[in-house]
Scaffold this active site. Sequence first.
Site, PDB file in Angstrom:
ATOM      1  N   ARG A 143      22.915  15.828  31.781  1.00 35.31           N
ATOM      2  CA  ARG A 143      23.631  14.647  31.298  1.00 35.31           C
ATOM      3  C   ARG A 143      22.704  13.445  31.155  1.00 35.31           C
ATOM      4  O   ARG A 143      22.910  12.600  30.283  1.00 35.31           O
ATOM      5  CB  ARG A 143      24.803  14.344  32.233  1.00 35.31           C
ATOM      6  CG  ARG A 143      25.814  13.387  31.667  1.00 35.31           C
ATOM      7  CD  ARG A 143      27.001  13.244  32.590  1.00 35.31           C
ATOM      8  NE  ARG A 143      27.951  14.346  32.455  1.00 35.31           N
ATOM      9  CZ  ARG A 143      28.971  14.546  33.286  1.00 35.31           C
ATOM     10  NH1 ARG A 143      29.154  13.735  34.306  1.00 35.31           N
ATOM     11  NH2 ARG A 143      29.807  15.550  33.097  1.00 35.31           N
ATOM     12  N   ARG A 153      32.369  14.061  29.241  1.00 36.01           N
ATOM     13  CA  ARG A 153      32.068  12.644  29.450  1.00 36.01           C
ATOM     14  C   ARG A 153      31.105  12.118  28.386  1.00 36.01           C
ATOM     15  O   ARG A 153      31.194  10.959  27.974  1.00 36.01           O
ATOM     16  CB  ARG A 153      31.535  12.429  30.863  1.00 36.01           C
ATOM     17  CG  ARG A 153      32.521  12.896  31.927  1.00 36.01           C
ATOM     18  CD  ARG A 153      32.295  12.274  33.266  1.00 36.01           C
ATOM     19  NE  ARG A 153      33.076  12.950  34.297  1.00 36.01           N
ATOM     20  CZ  ARG A 153      34.362  12.754  34.531  1.00 36.01           C
ATOM     21  NH1 ARG A 153      35.038  11.892  33.785  1.00 36.01           N
ATOM     22  NH2 ARG A 153      34.990  13.406  35.491  1.00 36.01           N
ATOM     23  N   GLN A 200      31.401  17.827  46.746  1.00 41.73           N
ATOM     24  CA  GLN A 200      31.805  19.226  46.640  1.00 41.73           C
ATOM     25  C   GLN A 200      31.293  20.044  47.818  1.00 41.73           C
ATOM     26  O   GLN A 200      32.030  20.854  48.393  1.00 41.73           O
ATOM     27  CB  GLN A 200      31.314  19.810  45.316  1.00 41.73           C
ATOM     28  CG  GLN A 200      32.047  19.262  44.109  1.00 41.73           C
ATOM     29  CD  GLN A 200      31.569  19.861  42.798  1.00 41.73           C
ATOM     30  OE1 GLN A 200      30.635  20.662  42.761  1.00 41.73           O
ATOM     31  NE2 GLN A 200      32.207  19.472  41.708  1.00 41.73           N
ATOM     32  N   LYS A 240      41.456  14.320  38.176  1.00 38.99           N
ATOM     33  CA  LYS A 240      41.100  15.731  38.280  1.00 38.99           C
ATOM     34  C   LYS A 240      40.807  16.138  39.720  1.00 38.99           C
ATOM     35  O   LYS A 240      41.276  17.179  40.202  1.00 38.99           O
ATOM     36  CB  LYS A 240      39.891  16.026  37.391  1.00 38.99           C
ATOM     37  CG  LYS A 240      39.477  17.499  37.398  1.00 38.99           C
ATOM     38  CD  LYS A 240      38.447  17.808  36.325  1.00 38.99           C
ATOM     39  CE  LYS A 240      37.100  17.209  36.631  1.00 38.99           C
ATOM     40  NZ  LYS A 240      36.036  17.758  35.756  1.00 38.99           N
ATOM     41  N   ASP A 242      29.734   9.783  37.701  1.00 40.42           N
ATOM     42  CA  ASP A 242      30.399  10.353  36.529  1.00 40.42           C
ATOM     43  C   ASP A 242      30.582   9.339  35.407  1.00 40.42           C
ATOM     44  O   ASP A 242      30.871   9.714  34.266  1.00 40.42           O
ATOM     45  CB  ASP A 242      31.761  10.929  36.915  1.00 40.42           C
ATOM     46  CG  ASP A 242      31.645  12.299  37.559  1.00 40.42           C
ATOM     47  OD1 ASP A 242      30.576  12.922  37.441  1.00 40.42           O
ATOM     48  OD2 ASP A 242      32.625  12.742  38.176  1.00 40.42           O
ATOM     49  N   GLY A 246      33.066  23.291  38.531  1.00 42.12           N
ATOM     50  CA  GLY A 246      32.253  23.271  39.736  1.00 42.12           C
ATOM     51  C   GLY A 246      33.079  23.007  40.986  1.00 42.12           C
ATOM     52  O   GLY A 246      32.784  23.535  42.067  1.00 42.12           O
ATOM     53  N   ARG A 257      24.654  26.441  37.453  1.00 36.78           N
ATOM     54  CA  ARG A 257      24.749  25.341  38.414  1.00 36.78           C
ATOM     55  C   ARG A 257      24.554  25.847  39.843  1.00 36.78           C
ATOM     56  O   ARG A 257      24.990  26.952  40.183  1.00 36.78           O
ATOM     57  CB  ARG A 257      26.082  24.603  38.241  1.00 36.78           C
ATOM     58  CG  ARG A 257      26.184  23.963  36.868  1.00 36.78           C
ATOM     59  CD  ARG A 257      27.543  23.385  36.590  1.00 36.78           C
ATOM     60  NE  ARG A 257      27.827  22.224  37.427  1.00 36.78           N
ATOM     61  CZ  ARG A 257      28.959  21.523  37.351  1.00 36.78           C
ATOM     62  NH1 ARG A 257      29.894  21.885  36.464  1.00 36.78           N
ATOM     63  NH2 ARG A 257      29.160  20.478  38.114  1.00 36.78           N
TER      64      ARG A 257
END
Length: 451
Positions: free
Chosen positions: A369, A412, A186, A33, A338, A110, A139
């Site tokens: 998460r 996930r 990011q 991704k 992740d 994101g 976020r």
Amino acid sequence: MSSKRTPQLIMVRPWADGRAKSLQSEILCPPDKSVTHRSVMLAAMAKGDSEVVNPLMGADCRSTMSVFRALGVSIEGDESGNATGTVRVSSPGWDGWRSPVTPLDYGNSGTTARLLTGLFAATPGLFVTCFGDASLSTRPMGRVVTPLRTMGAKILGRDDGRLLPMAVQGQQLKSAKHTVDKATAQVKSALILAGLGCEGDTSVTLPSGSRDHTERMLAALGAKIKVEKHGHLETVQVTGPFRPAARRHLVPGDPSSAAFFAVLAVLASGTLVIKGVLDNDTRTGFIMLLEQMGAKFDRRRLLDRPGYLEPVMDLVVHGGSELKAIETDAAAAPTFIDEVPILAVAAMFASGTSRIRGLGELRVKESDRLAKVVELLSIAGAKVWTEGDDLLIDGPAESVQPFVFDPAEDHRLAMAASILAKFADGPCRVADPQCVAVSFPDFFEVLGSLG
């Protein structure tokens, strides 16, 4: 009056012979991704015709593509997301983008929101308004907006630009030296992309370990970029202005997606080959951790593959090893952040108490998460808890209790729950199975092919 969400449920049946299941199989890793996002962005920045081969056509990457279409970039072709899928990108180039008439929809992505904020802020004359779904709108965007404003960016948004929706008026930005307190790819990438539009050197100093796709790909394309590491810090410096050339981009397989089936194979027996996986050490920390637990892998580097901007391998997983608990270094967390949901599943079967440190970033993902990982393992019968930003798991679990789990639309978590369900004492149910399409559209088909 609002109605309560009624999620769809999928039943995942355990293997009849549990951990004795013997795998002798090969699977093709789905496209990455992060690399798909960046390949599409670089192709849209380049003037002329490019190709992106084997893109991931999940919801997040489709968001990036739809944004560039609104800016006047043609993106069309086979969007199947398999090894023969290709999209053709015909762009007027970064300097030729037009301001969209309607607001841009970033969906739940994101990466789209943060990276494009940096790129759009450095595009003189461009004006965009943008929004995301309910999850993305919670976020933090201030991480990107605040440093961009020091370069002269004009950005308005909810909570003074800390949250979507927002508006960006592109400017000729000034180069700057940035210091970021978190190892976040990011934010780093957004500032690097903004720096490509500036005269002179733009640098970002941050804790080491975050993903480095942007700097690797730009370097391979000829940008003046250098990375220096000092202790636990790294500095990335880019010299602008720079415009990439049109070209053919090949997208490698996603290590994060590979991790789910790697753990499945580790907990079973036999051998599983996961083909075409990106071999980037900022993305493969999960392999190191599983090896520390006692798992066995072979990496077969694939050479002479023109079109890839990073190394690629076939990952061979040998199952049947007895696992032992691990303690991780918080500084290493970005290299496996992740994969924490599926690493936690592996830790359920390891002897001793595992402690995975420095997981605060998981609290601002698609869901909280970290809390949801604790919930999943708890309802499956594990002894699991948190201490600050550390996750602790006491294993091995005597058994895996059948469970019903709502991953809160987090892909996930849904995949981790489904892998865990294969070792349960009875059928399990996972809500919102369609959410896996974000990163692994055919996840359940591949899982079913392995029994």
